[in-house]
Enzyme design. Structure first.
Site, mmCIF file in Angstrom:
data_model
loop_
_atom_site.group_PDB
_atom_site.id
_atom_site.type_symbol
_atom_site.label_atom_id
_atom_site.label_comp_id
_atom_site.label_asym_id
_atom_site.label_seq_id
_atom_site.Cartn_x
_atom_site.Cartn_y
_atom_site.Cartn_z
ATOM 1 N N HIS A 170 -3.227 -5.408 1.843
ATOM 2 C CA HIS A 170 -2.581 -5.583 3.158
ATOM 3 C C HIS A 170 -2.642 -7.034 3.654
ATOM 4 C CE1 HIS A 170 -2.250 -1.286 4.462
ATOM 5 N NE2 HIS A 170 -3.184 -1.128 3.560
ATOM 6 N N GLU A 218 -0.979 -8.377 5.883
ATOM 7 C CA GLU A 218 -0.768 -8.428 7.339
ATOM 8 C C GLU A 218 -2.087 -8.337 8.100
ATOM 9 O OE1 GLU A 218 -0.353 -5.822 5.483
ATOM 10 O OE2 GLU A 218 -0.776 -3.969 6.571
ATOM 11 N N CYS A 261 0.830 -1.209 0.000
ATOM 12 C CA CYS A 261 0.000 0.000 0.000
ATOM 13 C C CYS A 261 0.873 1.272 0.000
ATOM 14 C CB CYS A 261 -0.972 -0.057 1.167
ATOM 15 S SG CYS A 261 -2.437 0.944 0.913
#
Ligand code: GLN
Length: 192
Positions: free
Chosen positions: A174, A176, A83
């Site tokens: 993302h 994560e 990002c």
């Protein structure tokens, strides 16, 4: 047994803890926060997290990391920008000055606009995983154009959202923030 590799997470701002927590789940990897040139020298690969690219870019300059980081990337250190991290890597940022300017991509910040600020999707990314991977987009950029040896890995609704160029990987989304670790395993393999 494979060598242990040290993967840094640039730790000025953004989703640092989430990346470090994900790295803990990976065999053969030690995750470390990176804020100084000294620690940057010790890592085998680096994740540039999501957050605010303008802020992270400024802090890279203030902490004297912009040039050392650019040099390490140009020398082949594997790097993965998620990002805002993708924006930091791009050679061109639509309407703005680039930051590290190392990857042959043009990115548009906040490309999905306000209405679709944040959304989730699932898509197969054949180079990364056999199973479809969950994608979380938060005020995400997309890649308007990729050239040179930058190779799109995933195009969603006509827009490139994952790209690989040699030692560089960039994703608009993302990983994560999901439980899926396939992109981490892919990046770990880029380190060798
Ligand atoms: N909108 C942010 C930027 O332009 C990126 C958002 C993110 O990293 N989740 O820097």
């Amino acid at each position: 047994m494979e060598d242990n590799k040290i993967i840094g997470v640039l730790s000025f701002q953004g989703s640092v803890e989430e990346h470090l927590a994900a790295l803990e789940e990976l065999p053969g990897v030690t995750g470390v926060p990176v804020k100084t040139r000294e620690v940057l020298k010790q890592v085998d690969g680096l994740i540039l997290p999501g957050g605010e690219s303008t802020t992270i870019g400024k802090l890279l300059g203030i902490f004297g990391l912009l040039e050392p980081l650019r040099q390490r990337i140009l020398q082949g250190m594997p790097v993965w920008g998620t990002c805002a991290g993708m924006i930091l890597l791009a050679k061109d940022v639509v309407g703005e000055a680039p930051h590290l300017g190392v990857m042959d991509i043009s990115v548009r910040r906040n490309a999905y606009g306000t209405q679709l600020d944040s959304f989730q999707a699932t898509a197969p990314v054949s180079e990364i995983s056999d199973a479809p991977i969950p994608l979380v987009f938060i005020r995400a950029p997309w890649v308007e154009r990729a050239w040179g040896s930058a190779k799109p890995l995933l195009t969603l609704d006509g827009h490139i959202v994952a790209v690989r160029q040699d030692n560089m990987l960039a994703t608009s989304f993302h990983p994560e923030l999901t439980g899926d670790r396939s992109v981490y395993r892919y990046f770990r393999n880029m380190i060798g």
